[in-house]
Design a protein around this motif. Structure first.
Motif, PDB file in Angstrom:
ATOM      1  N   ARG A  47       0.889  -1.246   0.142  1.00  0.00           N
ATOM      2  CA  ARG A  47      -0.009   0.022  -0.093  1.00  0.00           C
ATOM      3  C   ARG A  47       0.960   1.168   0.038  1.00  0.00           C
ATOM      4  N   ASP A  94       2.350   1.835  -3.496  1.00  0.00           N
ATOM      5  CA  ASP A  94       1.383   2.357  -4.591  1.00  0.00           C
ATOM      6  C   ASP A  94       1.178   3.821  -4.198  1.00  0.00           C
ATOM      7  N   LEU A 126      -3.016   0.337   7.923  1.00  0.00           N
ATOM      8  CA  LEU A 126      -3.960   0.213   6.894  1.00  0.00           C
ATOM      9  C   LEU A 126      -5.335   0.949   6.710  1.00  0.00           C
ATOM     10  N   SER A 180      -6.751   3.667   3.723  1.00  0.00           N
ATOM     11  CA  SER A 180      -7.945   3.293   2.872  1.00  0.00           C
ATOM     12  C   SER A 180      -8.740   4.601   3.010  1.00  0.00           C
TER      13      SER A 180
END
Length: 722
Positions: free
Chosen positions: A42, A45, A110, A114
């Motif tokens: 993540r 990215d 995490l 999001s």
């Protein structure tokens, strides 16, 4: 008792929790590793998205910055080694507890990630460019009038989209435009970007594209094709929208679309400003022309006194001399500043008279006013104490882009440490050049140079790069005996240039003079005297040689064999705009090119073959005569070759296992791509280092393949050019 029960219950609960940590250590550790891998992906990215948005001149959000910091921090804290054995109760318990708690931190990160569904960046405070250091304007009323005219065209006149500021060299065009540039930085409601690029005399399309791209924080270096580069640059400028592009010091007009510059229109809100010495450039670019005027006589006088530091016009014995000196400056700011600086140290009237007499002599015979001013500038530069004074510790020196044609003996280079010397415009080789024993790089971009004394180059024992270009109709390389063996026998690099199409350097020890016919060949089978030269050569660069027909000419009465080791160290061949060249390499020559890394050929209108077909081929035992091997070739570029029909004969293929990049453009008659592919486990495979093949899709699809499997293997590496 009740209190005791609570305490005991708490202890039992804690012990149960720690027992769970002990029993579940393996699972906690595995779970932490799994979740960390997800978090790291993540993060990568987000960083990729962030990098793309930052290139647009944005700033990352503070919450994103904090989140990335937490991820880096937790990464340093996750250092789980081998899980301890079960009998090591405390160690396992601590590891299980640590893994469990770190997993919760990773889960929280995490969840935060999001929430980054929108942009990761925010707009920077309004900043459309950086201030450019600018000298104080001279000649207030004259210069201010010009500045005001430019300002009105940029800010108040919506119909004027392109502006050309023209005037003599040294009149102050660049200084005025620097002031305009800094003024535009405050106009954030009108423009989003102000871009300054210096073009200079030797127009270079690739460099101009790169310079503009760097101001937009984009990288074009991975694109070799100018059309692709122009497409990328155009897209970025279209995205930038309301910009002012300032092109300083232009010497020739060009088409904006070739560079990738959108046409400025009221719709896109863009404007273009250029500075040039020639009105014809403004006209060629369809600009509104604004002329930079000379200073008034009053302004010229004031500037001269400011730079001189004392009032010579009130000194009876100097007044007449000073007035004539000032008159020679022709109200040109640069000439006034430079001349005043060169006279500043003079105190006695006889020194002024002597200097004036020298100045009169230097401009004598020139009727053209601009040429007289240039000679005045040259005179002043020669007089300045620091001009032409070569320090003993000097390592690199450049006298490019100036009006110096001769370096006097008392100002010639005497620098034992000098390794790089760039000269332009000289008509004579400077005295003392042969004393530069550590010189490695010598560029004689000397349009009028006619004589190269024989005693100079042989003494430059460490010279690795020699570039010579000339527009003269005749160049003589003075020779005694075998000049080229002496001059270039141990050199690594040589560039041959004929910049006007009239002349060049004829590279042959048997004929030291070149007439108007120009260079016709580089190597001849009847002469082996320059063999040593060619054995050590690493780069061969030939361009604008209108009469070059072959690299290797075979004489009827001589052996057609290329001498052993000729071009054996050659790494790069660059051929450009040699209109009569039909065949590039002979098979015999090709056998010597085992160190070749780059082949770049373009603009040769009559070129038909890259590798000439052998008339009578002798087959040696154990030799594969169907395969041509270039083991170190990394890059092959073929562009604008309208008559090119073959790379090699139809019975041969080329093996290039080090090949990385191929660019084919505008070679419409080339229908065969004879690349031999290596075998891997019995299957055809691409060259291990291959990165891409760039060409037009229509050309790629029209190729006739010896084996369809070859195309299938190479297809993933094909890049469609624009």
């Amino acid at each position: 008792m009740e209190m005791l029960g609570l305490v005991v219950g708490s202890i039992i609960s804690s012990m149960a929790e720690y027992c769970d940590y002990h029993r579940g250590t393996d699972e906690h550790v595995k779970n932490l590793k799994r979740r960390w891998e997800v978090l790291e992906s993540r993060k990568e990215d987000l960083e990729s998205r962030l990098e793309a948005e930052l290139r647009r001149g944005k700033k990352q959000k503070k919450e994103v910055e904090l989140w990335l910091g937490e991820v880096h921090k937790i990464k340093d804290e996750i250092n789980i080694e081998q899980v301890p054995a079960r009998w090591k109760f405390l160690s396992r318990m601590r590891m299980g507890e640590c893994a469990s708690k770190k997993t919760k931190v990773v889960e929280d990160l995490l969840i935060q990630a999001s929430n980054f569904t929108d942009s990761l960046v925010v707009d920077l405070p309004e900043s459309i460019g950086e201030m450019i250091p600018a000298s104080t304007l001279v000649g207030e009323s004259t210069t201010q009038r010009t500045m005001e005219e430019i300002r009105v065209c940029l800010l108040d006149d919506n119909d004027v989209r392109k502006i050309g500021v023209y005037g003599m060299g040294g009149i102050g065009k660049t200084t005025v435009m620097k002031q305009i540039h800094n003024l535009l930085l405050k106009e954030t409601e009108i423009f989003d970007k102000v871009i300054w690029v210096t073009v200079s005399k030797e127009f270079d399309l690739i460099k101009l594209q790169s310079d503009i791209a760097s101001k937009l924080n984009i990288d074009l270096s991975k694109f070799d094709d100018v059309i692709t580069r122009a497409t990328k640059l155009n897209a970025e400028l279209e995205y930038t929208k309301r910009y002012v592009l300032i092109l300083d010091d232009m010497w020739e007009a060009f088409a904006l679309e070739e560079v990738g510059i959108p046409e400025p229109t009221p719709a896109n809100g863009c404007k273009l400003v250029l500075t040039t010495r020639n009105l014809s450039v403004c006209v060629g670019m369809s600009c509104k022309s604004i002329k930079m005027e000379l200073l008034s006589k009053e302004e010229a006088r004031k500037l001269f006194l400011d730079k001189l530091g004392h009032d010579v016009f009130n000194a009876p014995n100097l007044k007449a001399i000073a007035e004539e000196v000032l008159e020679k400056c022709a109200q040109l700011p640069l000439a006034i500043v430079t001349t005043a600086a060169s006279f500043k140290c003079l105190t006695d009237d006889f020194e002024w008279r002597d200097a004036l007499e020298e100045l009169r002599t230097s401009v004598k015979g020139f009727n053209n006013k601009e040429q007289q001013v240039l000679e005045t500038l040259k005179f002043s530069y020669d007089r300045l104490e620091d001009e032409g004074k070569w320090g003993e510790d000097l390592v690199k020196a450049s006298l490019m882009y100036n009006n110096i044609s001769r370096i006097p003996p008392n100002a010639s280079p005497m620098c034992p440490k000098l390794s790089t010397l760039l000269l332009q415009g000289i008509t004579e080789v400077p005295d003392g050049l042969e004393m530069l024993v550590n010189l490695r790089y010598l560029d004689l971009n000397a349009e009028k140079l006619k004589i190269m004394p024989s005693e100079i180059l042989p003494k430059l024992s460490r010279l690795q790069y020699l570039a010579v270009s000339s527009e003269s109709e005749l160049i003589t390389v003075e020779s005694r005996g075998d000049p080229w063996r002496k001059i270039l026998g141990e050199r690594a690099t040589c560039k041959l240039q004929n910049s006007s199409g009239k002349a060049g350097i004829y590279w042959s020890s048997t004929i030291p003079k070149l007439g108007q016919k120009g260079v016709e060949h580089i190597l001849c089978s009847s002469s082996s005297s320059c063999t040593l030269t060619l054995q050590t050569l690493e780069i061969l660069h030939l361009w604008d040689l209108d009469n070059l027909r072959v690299l290797f000419r075979k004489e009827k009465d001589a052996s057609a064999q290329v001498a052993p080791h000729t071009f054996s160290r050659l790494k790069g061949i660059h051929i450009d705009t040699c209109g009569k060249l039909k065949k590039l390499l002979t098979p015999g020559l090709l056998l010597q090119l085992h160190n070749m890394e780059h082949i770049d050929v373009g603009g040769c209108e009559q070129l038909e073959e890259i590798i000439e077909e052998e008339e009578e081929e002798k087959e040696e035992e154990g030799m594969d005569t169907t395969k041509i091997t270039l083991p170190r070739l990394k890059k092959l570029t073929l562009q604008w070759l309208p008559e090119l029909k073959s790379i090699c004969s139809s019975s041969k293929v080329i093996s290039c296992d080090s090949l990385e990049k191929i660019l084919i453009y505008r070679c419409l008659k080339l229908k065969r791509f004879p690349l031999s592919l290596p075998l891997l486990n019995g299957q055809l495979s691409p060259p291990p280092s291959l990165k891409h093949i760039t060409a037009k899709k229509e050309w790629w699809e029209s190729l006739e393949w010896d084996c369809q499997d070859t195309k299938n293997v190479l297809q993933p590496f094909f890049w469609k050019s624009q």
